[in-house]
Motif scaffolding. Structure first.
Motif, PDB file in Angstrom:
ATOM      1  N   LEU A  30       0.842  -1.195   0.000  1.00  0.00           N
ATOM      2  CA  LEU A  30       0.000   0.000   0.000  1.00  0.00           C
ATOM      3  C   LEU A  30       0.874   1.240   0.000  1.00  0.00           C
ATOM      4  O   LEU A  30       2.025   1.197   0.416  1.00  0.00           O
ATOM      5  CB  LEU A  30      -0.875   0.037   1.262  1.00  0.00           C
ATOM      6  CG  LEU A  30      -1.885  -1.068   1.493  1.00  0.00           C
ATOM      7  CD1 LEU A  30      -2.551  -0.872   2.853  1.00  0.00           C
ATOM      8  CD2 LEU A  30      -2.932  -1.078   0.387  1.00  0.00           C
ATOM      9  N   ARG A  31       0.284   2.359  -0.438  1.00  0.00           N
ATOM     10  CA  ARG A  31       0.994   3.627  -0.356  1.00  0.00           C
ATOM     11  C   ARG A  31       1.011   4.088   1.100  1.00  0.00           C
ATOM     12  O   ARG A  31      -0.004   4.055   1.791  1.00  0.00           O
ATOM     13  CB  ARG A  31       0.278   4.662  -1.216  1.00  0.00           C
ATOM     14  CG  ARG A  31       1.031   5.957  -1.264  1.00  0.00           C
ATOM     15  CD  ARG A  31       0.383   6.900  -2.252  1.00  0.00           C
ATOM     16  NE  ARG A  31       1.031   8.209  -2.189  1.00  0.00           N
ATOM     17  CZ  ARG A  31       0.643   9.243  -2.916  1.00  0.00           C
ATOM     18  NH1 ARG A  31      -0.386   9.115  -3.724  1.00  0.00           N
ATOM     19  NH2 ARG A  31       1.275  10.384  -2.812  1.00  0.00           N
ATOM     20  N   LYS A  32       2.195   4.543   1.525  1.00  0.00           N
ATOM     21  CA  LYS A  32       2.352   5.006   2.900  1.00  0.00           C
ATOM     22  C   LYS A  32       1.496   6.224   3.194  1.00  0.00           C
ATOM     23  O   LYS A  32       1.412   7.125   2.366  1.00  0.00           O
ATOM     24  CB  LYS A  32       3.799   5.439   3.115  1.00  0.00           C
ATOM     25  CG  LYS A  32       4.665   4.440   3.809  1.00  0.00           C
ATOM     26  CD  LYS A  32       6.009   5.109   4.067  1.00  0.00           C
ATOM     27  CE  LYS A  32       7.065   4.095   4.357  1.00  0.00           C
ATOM     28  NZ  LYS A  32       8.388   4.751   4.307  1.00  0.00           N
ATOM     29  N   SER A  33       0.901   6.249   4.356  1.00  0.00           N
ATOM     30  CA  SER A  33       0.192   7.445   4.795  1.00  0.00           C
ATOM     31  C   SER A  33       0.288   7.520   6.321  1.00  0.00           C
ATOM     32  O   SER A  33      -0.523   6.923   7.027  1.00  0.00           O
ATOM     33  CB  SER A  33      -1.260   7.373   4.326  1.00  0.00           C
ATOM     34  OG  SER A  33      -1.993   8.452   4.811  1.00  0.00           O
ATOM     35  N   TRP A  34       1.270   8.239   6.799  1.00  0.00           N
ATOM     36  CA  TRP A  34       1.507   8.321   8.243  1.00  0.00           C
ATOM     37  C   TRP A  34       0.438   9.175   8.913  1.00  0.00           C
ATOM     38  O   TRP A  34       0.068  10.219   8.389  1.00  0.00           O
ATOM     39  CB  TRP A  34       2.859   8.963   8.529  1.00  0.00           C
ATOM     40  CG  TRP A  34       4.057   8.117   8.243  1.00  0.00           C
ATOM     41  CD1 TRP A  34       4.861   8.178   7.141  1.00  0.00           C
ATOM     42  CD2 TRP A  34       4.618   7.094   9.082  1.00  0.00           C
ATOM     43  NE1 TRP A  34       5.869   7.250   7.246  1.00  0.00           N
ATOM     44  CE2 TRP A  34       5.752   6.580   8.421  1.00  0.00           C
ATOM     45  CE3 TRP A  34       4.261   6.561  10.324  1.00  0.00           C
ATOM     46  CZ2 TRP A  34       6.537   5.565   8.963  1.00  0.00           C
ATOM     47  CZ3 TRP A  34       5.037   5.558  10.856  1.00  0.00           C
ATOM     48  CH2 TRP A  34       6.160   5.054  10.188  1.00  0.00           C
ATOM     49  N   SER A  35      -0.038   8.733  10.059  1.00  0.00           N
ATOM     50  CA  SER A  35      -0.881   9.611  10.878  1.00  0.00           C
ATOM     51  C   SER A  35      -0.797   9.189  12.332  1.00  0.00           C
ATOM     52  O   SER A  35      -0.539   8.018  12.632  1.00  0.00           O
ATOM     53  CB  SER A  35      -2.329   9.590  10.401  1.00  0.00           C
ATOM     54  OG  SER A  35      -2.849   8.295  10.521  1.00  0.00           O
ATOM     55  N   ASP A  83      15.187   0.896   8.041  1.00  0.00           N
ATOM     56  CA  ASP A  83      15.480   0.923   6.605  1.00  0.00           C
ATOM     57  C   ASP A  83      14.228   1.189   5.764  1.00  0.00           C
ATOM     58  O   ASP A  83      14.323   1.464   4.574  1.00  0.00           O
ATOM     59  CB  ASP A  83      16.128  -0.407   6.188  1.00  0.00           C
ATOM     60  CG  ASP A  83      15.282  -1.623   6.564  1.00  0.00           C
ATOM     61  OD1 ASP A  83      14.624  -1.588   7.645  1.00  0.00           O
ATOM     62  OD2 ASP A  83      15.248  -2.595   5.793  1.00  0.00           O
ATOM     63  N   LEU A  84      13.052   1.108   6.383  1.00  0.00           N
ATOM     64  CA  LEU A  84      11.813   1.277   5.612  1.00  0.00           C
ATOM     65  C   LEU A  84      11.243   2.690   5.687  1.00  0.00           C
ATOM     66  O   LEU A  84      10.150   2.954   5.187  1.00  0.00           O
ATOM     67  CB  LEU A  84      10.752   0.282   6.105  1.00  0.00           C
ATOM     68  CG  LEU A  84      11.059  -1.199   5.892  1.00  0.00           C
ATOM     69  CD1 LEU A  84       9.899  -2.057   6.365  1.00  0.00           C
ATOM     70  CD2 LEU A  84      11.358  -1.486   4.418  1.00  0.00           C
ATOM     71  N   SER A  85      11.979   3.583   6.328  1.00  0.00           N
ATOM     72  CA  SER A  85      11.468   4.940   6.484  1.00  0.00           C
ATOM     73  C   SER A  85      12.612   5.924   6.677  1.00  0.00           C
ATOM     74  O   SER A  85      13.679   5.537   7.143  1.00  0.00           O
ATOM     75  CB  SER A  85      10.529   4.994   7.688  1.00  0.00           C
ATOM     76  OG  SER A  85      10.118   6.316   7.923  1.00  0.00           O
ATOM     77  N   SER A  86      12.337   7.168   6.346  1.00  0.00           N
ATOM     78  CA  SER A  86      13.315   8.222   6.641  1.00  0.00           C
ATOM     79  C   SER A  86      13.189   8.665   8.101  1.00  0.00           C
ATOM     80  O   SER A  86      14.033   9.386   8.612  1.00  0.00           O
ATOM     81  CB  SER A  86      13.082   9.409   5.718  1.00  0.00           C
ATOM     82  OG  SER A  86      11.770   9.907   5.899  1.00  0.00           O
ATOM     83  N   LYS A  87      12.100   8.234   8.757  1.00  0.00           N
ATOM     84  CA  LYS A  87      11.920   8.584  10.167  1.00  0.00           C
ATOM     85  C   LYS A  87      12.785   7.682  11.041  1.00  0.00           C
ATOM     86  O   LYS A  87      13.146   6.579  10.645  1.00  0.00           O
ATOM     87  CB  LYS A  87      10.450   8.404  10.573  1.00  0.00           C
ATOM     88  CG  LYS A  87       9.483   9.236   9.772  1.00  0.00           C
ATOM     89  CD  LYS A  87       8.062   8.966  10.247  1.00  0.00           C
ATOM     90  CE  LYS A  87       6.999   9.506   9.301  1.00  0.00           C
ATOM     91  NZ  LYS A  87       7.108  10.940   9.017  1.00  0.00           N
ATOM     92  N   LYS A  88      13.072   8.158  12.270  1.00  0.00           N
ATOM     93  CA  LYS A  88      13.801   7.309  13.208  1.00  0.00           C
ATOM     94  C   LYS A  88      12.811   6.510  14.059  1.00  0.00           C
ATOM     95  O   LYS A  88      11.620   6.805  14.083  1.00  0.00           O
ATOM     96  CB  LYS A  88      14.715   8.156  14.089  1.00  0.00           C
ATOM     97  CG  LYS A  88      13.999   9.087  15.062  1.00  0.00           C
ATOM     98  CD  LYS A  88      14.990   9.679  16.052  1.00  0.00           C
ATOM     99  CE  LYS A  88      14.300  10.407  17.190  1.00  0.00           C
ATOM    100  NZ  LYS A  88      15.217  10.836  18.248  1.00  0.00           N
TER     101      LYS A  88
HETATM  102  C1  I3P Z   1       5.534   9.586   1.089  1.00  0.00           C
HETATM  103  C2  I3P Z   1       5.591  10.335   2.399  1.00  0.00           C
HETATM  104  C3  I3P Z   1       6.056   9.432   3.526  1.00  0.00           C
HETATM  105  C4  I3P Z   1       7.378   8.772   3.177  1.00  0.00           C
HETATM  106  C5  I3P Z   1       7.298   8.035   1.858  1.00  0.00           C
HETATM  107  C6  I3P Z   1       6.840   8.931   0.735  1.00  0.00           C
HETATM  108  O1  I3P Z   1       5.192  10.470   0.062  1.00  0.00           O
HETATM  109  O2  I3P Z   1       6.474  11.410   2.293  1.00  0.00           O
HETATM  110  O3  I3P Z   1       6.177  10.178   4.716  1.00  0.00           O
HETATM  111  O4  I3P Z   1       7.692   7.838   4.154  1.00  0.00           O
HETATM  112  O5  I3P Z   1       8.572   7.516   1.585  1.00  0.00           O
HETATM  113  O6  I3P Z   1       6.690   8.180  -0.451  1.00  0.00           O
HETATM  114  P1  I3P Z   1       3.665  10.821  -0.302  1.00  0.00           P
HETATM  115  O7  I3P Z   1       3.134  11.674   0.786  1.00  0.00           O
HETATM  116  O8  I3P Z   1       3.786  11.522  -1.597  1.00  0.00           O
HETATM  117  O9  I3P Z   1       2.933   9.511  -0.411  1.00  0.00           O
HETATM  118  P2  I3P Z   1       8.667   8.062   5.396  1.00  0.00           P
HETATM  119  O10 I3P Z   1       8.230   9.303   6.093  1.00  0.00           O
HETATM  120  O11 I3P Z   1       8.476   6.838   6.228  1.00  0.00           O
HETATM  121  O12 I3P Z   1      10.073   8.154   4.856  1.00  0.00           O
HETATM  122  P3  I3P Z   1       8.896   6.118   0.864  1.00  0.00           P
HETATM  123  O13 I3P Z   1       8.116   6.056  -0.402  1.00  0.00           O
HETATM  124  O14 I3P Z   1      10.362   6.171   0.667  1.00  0.00           O
HETATM  125  O15 I3P Z   1       8.508   5.013   1.797  1.00  0.00           O
END
Ligand code: I3P
Length: 128
Positions: A30-35, A83-88
């Motif tokens: 799925l496309r990521k959507s953090w909340s 490794d799956l995110s730019s977040k820590k």
């Molecule tokens: C995603 C969004 C997420 C990011 C993700 C992006 O972009 O910025 O926060 O994940 O990175 O694709 P969008 O809002 O356009 O869907 P992280 O914050 O976890 O890095 P990814 O595709 O490299 O997983």
């Protein structure tokens, strides 16, 4: 009804605010959507609630809001996943049904506590 039953009949282990995104459903990416999500660990389940503004820890009660979703922890796998995110401070939870979630907190101690607690609670999958 299942969720409410679980919440009234099982012990509340932990509850708090984490960042959450679902990254796979039944093995499909799925496309990521953090909340932000209120995460409640109760019995064998991790239950997610929306709207953190109305869900402070002190006001949270099982009956006063509807869960967004819940995860059956039986047989689930937990891994650190920086490794799956730019977040820590990110870990990945994968259910036996192939649903995958990332959970994250900016607070190191808090995410470590969650990881440890979930890891210790995941019951073995009993095949019947
Ligand atoms: C995603 C969004 C997420 C990011 C993700 C992006 O972009 O910025 O926060 O994940 O990175 O694709 P969008 O809002 O356009 O869907 P992280 O914050 O976890 O890095 P990814 O595709 O490299 O997983």
């Amino acid at each position: 009804i299942n969720t409410l039953y679980v919440m009234f009949s099982q012990e509340l282990e932990k509850a708090g605010l984490l960042n959450k995104t679902k990254i796979a459903e039944g093995g499909r990416k799925l496309r990521k959507s953090w909340s932000p999500s209120w995460v409640v660990l109760v019995g064998n389940s991790l239950v997610f609630f929306k709207d953190p503004k109305s869900q402070t820890p002190s006001s949270w009660r099982p009956g006063n809001s509807r869960p967004e979703s819940s995860v059956d922890l039986r047989g689930a796998q937990l891994h650190w996943a920086n490794d799956l995110s730019s977040k820590k401070n990110v870990f990945k939870l994968r259910t036996v049904t192939g649903n995958e979630f990332l959970l994250q907190s900016e607070t190191d101690s808090l995410i470590k506590e969650w990881y440890k607690t979930i890891q210790n609670i995941i019951p073995p999958l009993v095949l019947s």
